[in-house]
Design an enzyme around this catalytic site. Sequence first.
Site, short mmCIF file in Angstrom:
data_model
loop_
_atom_site.label_atom_id
_atom_site.label_comp_id
_atom_site.label_asym_id
_atom_site.label_seq_id
_atom_site.Cartn_x
_atom_site.Cartn_y
_atom_site.Cartn_z
N GLY A 190 -1.71 -0.12 13.97
CA GLY A 190 -1.08 -0.44 12.69
C GLY A 190 -1.65 0.37 11.54
CE LYS A 243 -4.16 -2.01 2.05
NZ LYS A 243 -5.19 -1.89 3.10
#
Length: 275
Positions: A130, A68
């Site tokens: 996270g 990502k």
Amino acid sequence: MNGPRRAAVLGSPIAHSLSPVLHRAAYAELGLDDWSYDRFEVDEAALPDFVGGLDLSWAGLSLTMPLKRAIIPLLDEISPTAASVEAVNTVVLTEDGRRVGDNTDIPGMIAALRERGVEKVESAAVLGAGATASSALAALAVICAGPVTAYVRSRERGDEMRGWGQRLGVDVRIADWAEGARALEAPLVIATTPAGTTDSVAADVPQHPGILFDVLYEPWPTPLASAWSARSGTVVGGLDLLVHQALLQVEQMTGRSPAPLAAMRQAGEAAIAAR
């Protein structure tokens, strides 16, 4: 563009991704018989060559971990939403060959909550720190009017979450993971941690809980989600998020709107039940 079109999800590991099931269900419902959607095992080292080899038959890519952020230098443009969390999960390949990145996780979270009647909350709690937690903060920047308490395991993680809060305009307060049971008193609790992590607080669900958004979808329900439902609390699950973010991807890649939410959810539920 005329002719067959291609799309795929990339990541590592990728074998258990539900994205092909969801996107193919959408294509079938939309009558896009010449569209295909596959999965490819691609890590950060292999990503540049894979992206560089795409031809004009490709309409888009879905990205999962660990790609990502690795995809960003390979793109011509990214949306403000993706830039806000430095994470791209969607790439649209335009007819003139440009690669445009977006993040549908954030609006997907908002849409999943809205589907359950959640438009605004006064405060919230986030379990974990996270990548998904930063997307949760971005969603909370839109729907949460007050402070967000992040329950984390280390000072470093706390600093990261506080930094994301400053960047996103969210009043983030840090609490120790050991106090996680207190998070369950918040009007909205977003659990962003791996399977099993929140099991220890399932017994601490209050008598009249608010809303739980547990981003896991397998195994489902989690012990926390089960305990929440048993006390008649509202539960939003990981499949809700997965379907809503995939729906937005389908709309961007195909140019067809609205994408078929019900058909995509049904296909996802059937795939999980078959595992």
